[in-house]
Design a protein around this motif. Structure first.
Motif, PDB file in Angstrom:
ATOM      1  N   ILE A  28      -2.932   6.891   5.136  1.00 43.43           N
ATOM      2  CA  ILE A  28      -1.513   6.773   4.791  1.00 43.43           C
ATOM      3  C   ILE A  28      -0.817   8.101   4.525  1.00 43.43           C
ATOM      4  O   ILE A  28       0.389   8.132   4.294  1.00 43.43           O
ATOM      5  CB  ILE A  28      -1.320   5.879   3.547  1.00 43.43           C
ATOM      6  N   GLN A  29      -1.529   9.199   4.573  1.00 40.37           N
ATOM      7  CA  GLN A  29      -0.941  10.472   4.162  1.00 40.37           C
ATOM      8  C   GLN A  29       0.269  10.880   4.989  1.00 40.37           C
ATOM      9  O   GLN A  29       1.137  11.596   4.495  1.00 40.37           O
ATOM     10  CB  GLN A  29      -1.977  11.580   4.138  1.00 40.37           C
ATOM     11  N   MET A  58       7.830   3.897   1.768  1.00 41.54           N
ATOM     12  CA  MET A  58       8.228   2.534   2.155  1.00 41.54           C
ATOM     13  C   MET A  58       7.225   1.913   3.130  1.00 41.54           C
ATOM     14  O   MET A  58       6.977   0.718   3.099  1.00 41.54           O
ATOM     15  CB  MET A  58       9.628   2.540   2.774  1.00 41.54           C
ATOM     16  N   GLU A  59       6.658   2.719   4.007  1.00 41.89           N
ATOM     17  CA  GLU A  59       5.671   2.217   4.968  1.00 41.89           C
ATOM     18  C   GLU A  59       4.374   1.812   4.258  1.00 41.89           C
ATOM     19  O   GLU A  59       3.711   0.877   4.679  1.00 41.89           O
ATOM     20  CB  GLU A  59       5.381   3.266   6.027  1.00 41.89           C
ATOM     21  N   VAL A  60       4.041   2.554   3.228  1.00 40.59           N
ATOM     22  CA  VAL A  60       2.822   2.271   2.480  1.00 40.59           C
ATOM     23  C   VAL A  60       3.002   0.956   1.751  1.00 40.59           C
ATOM     24  O   VAL A  60       2.203   0.095   1.771  1.00 40.59           O
ATOM     25  CB  VAL A  60       2.490   3.402   1.488  1.00 40.59           C
ATOM     26  N   ARG A  91       7.228   3.371  -6.524  1.00 47.18           N
ATOM     27  CA  ARG A  91       7.327   4.606  -5.772  1.00 47.18           C
ATOM     28  C   ARG A  91       6.056   5.437  -5.804  1.00 47.18           C
ATOM     29  O   ARG A  91       5.915   6.355  -5.008  1.00 47.18           O
ATOM     30  CB  ARG A  91       8.452   5.462  -6.330  1.00 47.18           C
ATOM     31  N   ASP A  92       5.159   5.144  -6.681  1.00 47.21           N
ATOM     32  CA  ASP A  92       4.009   6.023  -6.908  1.00 47.21           C
ATOM     33  C   ASP A  92       2.740   5.618  -6.173  1.00 47.21           C
ATOM     34  O   ASP A  92       1.704   6.247  -6.371  1.00 47.21           O
ATOM     35  CB  ASP A  92       3.710   6.079  -8.409  1.00 47.21           C
ATOM     36  N   VAL A  93       2.813   4.622  -5.317  1.00 45.52           N
ATOM     37  CA  VAL A  93       1.609   4.133  -4.639  1.00 45.52           C
ATOM     38  C   VAL A  93       0.930   5.250  -3.867  1.00 45.52           C
ATOM     39  O   VAL A  93      -0.278   5.475  -3.991  1.00 45.52           O
ATOM     40  CB  VAL A  93       1.938   2.945  -3.707  1.00 45.52           C
ATOM     41  N   LYS A  94       1.694   5.959  -3.091  1.00 49.57           N
ATOM     42  CA  LYS A  94       1.113   7.016  -2.264  1.00 49.57           C
ATOM     43  C   LYS A  94       0.486   8.111  -3.127  1.00 49.57           C
ATOM     44  O   LYS A  94      -0.613   8.574  -2.861  1.00 49.57           O
ATOM     45  CB  LYS A  94       2.196   7.589  -1.361  1.00 49.57           C
TER      46      LYS A  94
END
Length: 56
Positions: free
Chosen positions: A48-49, A54-56, A2-5
């Protein structure tokens, strides 16, 4: 993951891998893997902001 973004956002703000890991309570290895994958795929925060996790 969950923390990618959030990892990429903090990275764009010049936080160190250690500080990102501490803030998000993930391992430095996780931060390193996300950073490496982003670099290999030419992905930056500005791209990506506006996407959801989920898209990232």
């Amino acid at each position: 993951m969950r923390d990618v973004k959030k990892i990429l956002e903090m990275r764009s703000q010049n936080f160190t891998q250690r500080k990102i890991a501490e803030a998000l309570k993930v391992s430095r290895d996780t931060v390193r893997k996300v950073s490496k994958a982003a670099d290999e795929n030419n992905i930056c925060w500005s791209m990506i902001q506006n996407q959801n996790e989920m898209e990232v």
